[in-house]
Design an enzyme around this catalytic site. Structure first.
Site, PDB file in Angstrom:
ATOM      1  N   SER A 152       0.849  -1.191   0.000  1.00  0.00           N
ATOM      2  CA  SER A 152       0.000   0.000   0.000  1.00  0.00           C
ATOM      3  C   SER A 152       0.881   1.235   0.000  1.00  0.00           C
ATOM      4  CB  SER A 152      -0.885   0.002   1.253  1.00  0.00           C
ATOM      5  OG  SER A 152      -1.507   1.254   1.458  1.00  0.00           O
ATOM      6  N   TYR A 165      -1.444  -1.035  10.180  1.00  0.00           N
ATOM      7  CA  TYR A 165      -1.577  -1.335   8.760  1.00  0.00           C
ATOM      8  C   TYR A 165      -0.326  -0.865   8.020  1.00  0.00           C
ATOM      9  CZ  TYR A 165      -3.665  -1.175   4.046  1.00  0.00           C
ATOM     10  OH  TYR A 165      -3.940  -1.337   2.714  1.00  0.00           O
TER      11      TYR A 165
END
Length: 284
Positions: A152, A165
């Site tokens: 990401s 995350y």
């Protein structure tokens, strides 16, 4: 039936003809789009997920070139069995796509728990380690293969996602680089793909408060992209995955491919040409 958040993009047919791929987290979102695109390009694909009904439905739509396999990506025995099934069914494994993920807990760092940490790292990083480990196990004797991992932009720059995350996604990038350095000896490539703001059920859950409200998420993302008139869709990430899995990308390894509309370049979201400041008009 194709989901309404997909979009057809230009492609060269049969780039993955006769190749065998495994895609985790393939029941929806980016994983589903990757699985669909790989089948369209000629691959035989094993779709892995814990969402059995959705996964079976997608595989059923894709026909004989697709098979759904229930798989908990945090379980080594499940991952081992998944990879072994690909080899048993097709004789080889050409591409492993470690894509399954969750957003996990968000909030101030001093409010997060060890359980929050364990969940995020288990699903987002441990799963990539396991998928990479067992893909390498069968790819080394072949002397070929591609291992892809969905990371990401949150793993590349700060401020794009929850702490845990971001930490796990950063780990995916580091693992990919290191593994690429080892596996090059066997002709195996490893690449990470870093999506930006992509319209998926997972992002819809955060943006719209409803994982099924893709329309509201699409509308919200229209003002959150540097590329005027183009928002990020799962097929954009799938197009990158197909290219990376194909022989066209045969000299690409150990890097992270950004699919973010330019967000990590520092490009501003939703600017009109006249708003570009020093870039708007020639200045000397």
């Amino acid at each position: 039936m194709q989901r309404n958040y997909s979009r057809e993009v230009g492609r060269v047919a049969n780039r993955l003809r006769d190749k065998v791929a495994v895609v985790t987290g393939a029941a929806s979102g980016i994983g589903e789009a990757i699985a669909r695109s790989m089948v369209e390009e000629g691959a035989s694909v094993l779709l892995a997920d814990i969402a059995d009904s959705k996964g079976k439905a997608v595989a059923g739509e894709l026909g004989d070139s697709a098979e759904f396999v229930h798989c908990d990506v945090t379980s080594e025995s499940d991952i081992r069995a998944l990879v072994d099934r690909a080899v048993d069914q097709h004789g080889r494994l050409d591409c492993m796509v470690n894509n399954a993920g969750v957003v996990g807990a968000s909030g101030p760092i001093d409010a997060l728990s060890v359980d929050d940490f364990e969940l995020a790292t288990s699903v987002l990083l441990r799963s990539v380690f396991l998928g990479t480990k067992h893909a390498a196990r069968v790819m080394k004797p072949q002397g070929s293969g591609v291992i892809l991992a969905t990371t990401s932009i949150a793993g590349v720059q700060g401020g794009w996602g929850p702490h845990l995350y971001a930490a796990a996604k950063s780990g995916v990038i580091g693992l990919t680089r290191n593994v690429a350095a080892e596996l090059a000896t066997w002709g195996i490539r490893a690449v990470a793909i870093a999506p930006g703001k992509i319209v998926t059920p997972m992002t819809a859950g955060r943006v719209a408060g409803d994982s099924n409200d893709l329309a509201a998420t699409t509308e919200a993302f229209k003002s959150r992209t540097p590329l005027r008139g183009h928002i990020g869709l799962p097929r954009d990430v799938a197009a990158a995955a197909v290219w990376l899995a194909s022989d066209e990308a045969g000299f690409v390894s150990g890097t992270t491919i950004m699919v973010d509309g330019g967000l990590t370049t520092g490009s501003k979201e939703n600017l009109a040409p006249e708003d570009l400041g020093s870039w708007a008009q020639p200045q000397r």
